[in-house]
Design an enzyme around this catalytic site. Sequence first.
Site, PDB file in Angstrom:
ATOM      1  N   ASP A   1       3.610   2.794   3.216  1.00  0.00           N
ATOM      2  CA  ASP A   1       4.216   1.633   3.771  1.00  0.00           C
ATOM      3  C   ASP A   1       5.546   2.147   4.149  1.00  0.00           C
ATOM      4  OD1 ASP A   1       2.287  -0.049   2.145  1.00  0.00           O
ATOM      5  OD2 ASP A   1       3.193   0.212   0.364  1.00  0.00           O
TER       6      ASP A   1
ATOM      7  N   GLU B   1      -8.382  -2.926  10.295  1.00  0.00           N
ATOM      8  CA  GLU B   1      -9.086  -3.269   8.946  1.00  0.00           C
ATOM      9  C   GLU B   1      -9.701  -4.668   9.155  1.00  0.00           C
ATOM     10  OE1 GLU B   1      -7.642  -2.689   4.804  1.00  0.00           O
ATOM     11  OE2 GLU B   1      -9.352  -3.671   4.267  1.00  0.00           O
TER      12      GLU B   1
ATOM     13  N   GLU C   1      -1.562   0.325  10.709  1.00  0.00           N
ATOM     14  CA  GLU C   1      -2.785  -0.173  10.030  1.00  0.00           C
ATOM     15  C   GLU C   1      -2.425  -1.519  10.045  1.00  0.00           C
ATOM     16  OE1 GLU C   1      -5.209  -1.319   6.526  1.00  0.00           O
ATOM     17  OE2 GLU C   1      -2.990  -1.625   6.793  1.00  0.00           O
TER      18      GLU C   1
ATOM     19  N   HIS D   1       1.117   1.440   6.867  1.00  0.00           N
ATOM     20  CA  HIS D   1       0.286   0.424   6.349  1.00  0.00           C
ATOM     21  C   HIS D   1       0.823  -0.947   6.626  1.00  0.00           C
ATOM     22  CE1 HIS D   1      -1.155  -1.180   2.304  1.00  0.00           C
ATOM     23  NE2 HIS D   1      -2.260  -0.916   3.035  1.00  0.00           N
ATOM     24  N   ARG D   2       0.065  -1.810   7.040  1.00  0.00           N
ATOM     25  CA  ARG D   2       0.458  -3.197   7.418  1.00  0.00           C
ATOM     26  C   ARG D   2       1.995  -2.937   8.153  1.00  0.00           C
ATOM     27  NH1 ARG D   2      -0.343  -5.811   1.489  1.00  0.00           N
ATOM     28  NH2 ARG D   2      -1.979  -4.437   0.902  1.00  0.00           N
TER      29      ARG D   2
ATOM     30  N   ASP E   1      -4.541  -5.674   9.050  1.00  0.00           N
ATOM     31  CA  ASP E   1      -5.632  -6.511   8.360  1.00  0.00           C
ATOM     32  C   ASP E   1      -5.901  -7.764   9.417  1.00  0.00           C
ATOM     33  OD1 ASP E   1      -5.671  -4.919   5.731  1.00  0.00           O
ATOM     34  OD2 ASP E   1      -3.793  -5.678   5.823  1.00  0.00           O
TER      35      ASP E   1
ATOM     36  N   LYS F   1     -11.089  -7.374   7.231  1.00  0.00           N
ATOM     37  CA  LYS F   1     -10.978  -8.151   5.902  1.00  0.00           C
ATOM     38  C   LYS F   1     -12.149  -9.070   5.703  1.00  0.00           C
ATOM     39  CE  LYS F   1      -7.565  -6.502   3.688  1.00  0.00           C
ATOM     40  NZ  LYS F   1      -8.049  -5.466   2.529  1.00  0.00           N
TER      41      LYS F   1
ATOM     42  N   HIS G   1      -3.289 -10.109   5.432  1.00  0.00           N
ATOM     43  CA  HIS G   1      -4.073  -9.176   4.542  1.00  0.00           C
ATOM     44  C   HIS G   1      -4.879 -10.115   3.509  1.00  0.00           C
ATOM     45  CE1 HIS G   1      -4.644  -7.266   0.643  1.00  0.00           C
ATOM     46  NE2 HIS G   1      -4.784  -5.901   1.134  1.00  0.00           N
TER      47      HIS G   1
HETATM   48  O1  G3P Z   1      -6.873   0.536   4.852  1.00  0.00           O
HETATM   49  C1  G3P Z   1      -6.237   1.176   3.668  1.00  0.00           C
HETATM   50  C2  G3P Z   1      -5.708  -0.113   2.706  1.00  0.00           C
HETATM   51  O2  G3P Z   1      -4.985  -0.884   3.698  1.00  0.00           O
HETATM   52  C3  G3P Z   1      -6.825  -0.912   2.176  1.00  0.00           C
HETATM   53  O3  G3P Z   1      -6.199  -1.712   1.235  1.00  0.00           O
HETATM   54  O4  G3P Z   1      -5.662  -3.791   0.091  1.00  0.00           O
HETATM   55  O5  G3P Z   1      -4.009  -2.621   1.614  1.00  0.00           O
HETATM   56  O6  G3P Z   1      -5.924  -3.758   2.788  1.00  0.00           O
HETATM   57  P1  G3P Z   1      -5.616  -2.952   1.527  1.00  0.00           P
HETATM   58 CA    CA Z   2      -5.682  -2.944   4.990  1.00  0.00          CA
END
Ligand code: G3P
Ligand code: CA
Length: 247
Positions: free
Chosen positions: A229, A109, A34, A7-8, A36, A111, A49
Amino acid sequence: MSQIFAHRGASGIYPENTMKAFKEAEKSGCDGIELDVQRTKDGALVIIHDETVNRTTDGRGIVAEMTQKQIRSLDASYNKKKWFSNPKIPLLDEVFEWLHTNELICNVELKNDKVRYEGMEEEVLQKIAEYGLSERIILSSFNPDSISLLRELDSAISIAPIYSKKGVNPLLLATSTCANAVHANYRVMTPALMDSCQRMNIPVRLYTLNHEPKISKWMLAGLSGIITDYPERVVKIRETILKGKME
Ligand code: G3P
Ligand code: CA
C-alpha cells in the site's frame, strides 16, 4: 531485486483503486500497480475491490446489479474520508489508456471468486489486445479455475493464482494452473515454500507488505515482487539495500 507493485495504487495514502492512487504510485518510482476488476450490470469492467460499493464510495449497492452510469456517479474516496477532488471509480479502459503514458507493469486482479462474472476472462484479454498491453500485464485471481481458463485462452499472457490460506502448496497451485508466478499473502509464505518455487523458476510475489523488517527480510531472500500500500516507502527500502550491496 524485488519488483514493487502499488496495491490498489498508493492506497495507504490515497483512495484505493482510483486514478489518483495510480498516478501517485507512478511518482513513487515503483515498477507497477495492482488493481481489482468487477463488472457492472451493463457489462462495463470497473476498478473496485469489493462486490458492493458500500465501503469505498458514497453509494450503496452491488456492482453487478448497477449500471456503468450509476457506478460512475459515485465518489470513490470514502475509505479515505472524503477526498477533495471527488475521484470516480475508473473504467479498465481509463487505466489502460493511461498506461500508454508510462512504462508501469499492471497487475489486473479479476475479482471473480465471489461473483463468477461469466465471460470476464475473454473480455479482459480482449481489452489487453485492443490496447496492445500484453507484455505489461499480469493477470491474477483467487479463483484457480479462472487462472486455468486464462491460460487456455491465451498461452502467452502472464498469469498468477492468488492464495491466502495456510496449507496451500504454491508450487502445486502454480503448476496445476499453468501459471507463470504465484501471489501469496505474506502471512502464509515460508522461506522453504519460496525456495521450492524459486527452484522451479516460479516467481513469488507477496501481498500486502507494508512494514519493516518484513520488507527487507523478503527482499534479501530474493522475493520476486512486493505488493504494498506504500510504494514510496518500499522503493526507499530497496534503494537502501541496493546501496548497501554496492558499498
Ligand atoms: O493481489 C494481491 C491482493 O490484492 C489480493 O488481495 O483482497 O487486496 O484484493 P485483495
Ligand atoms: Ca487485489
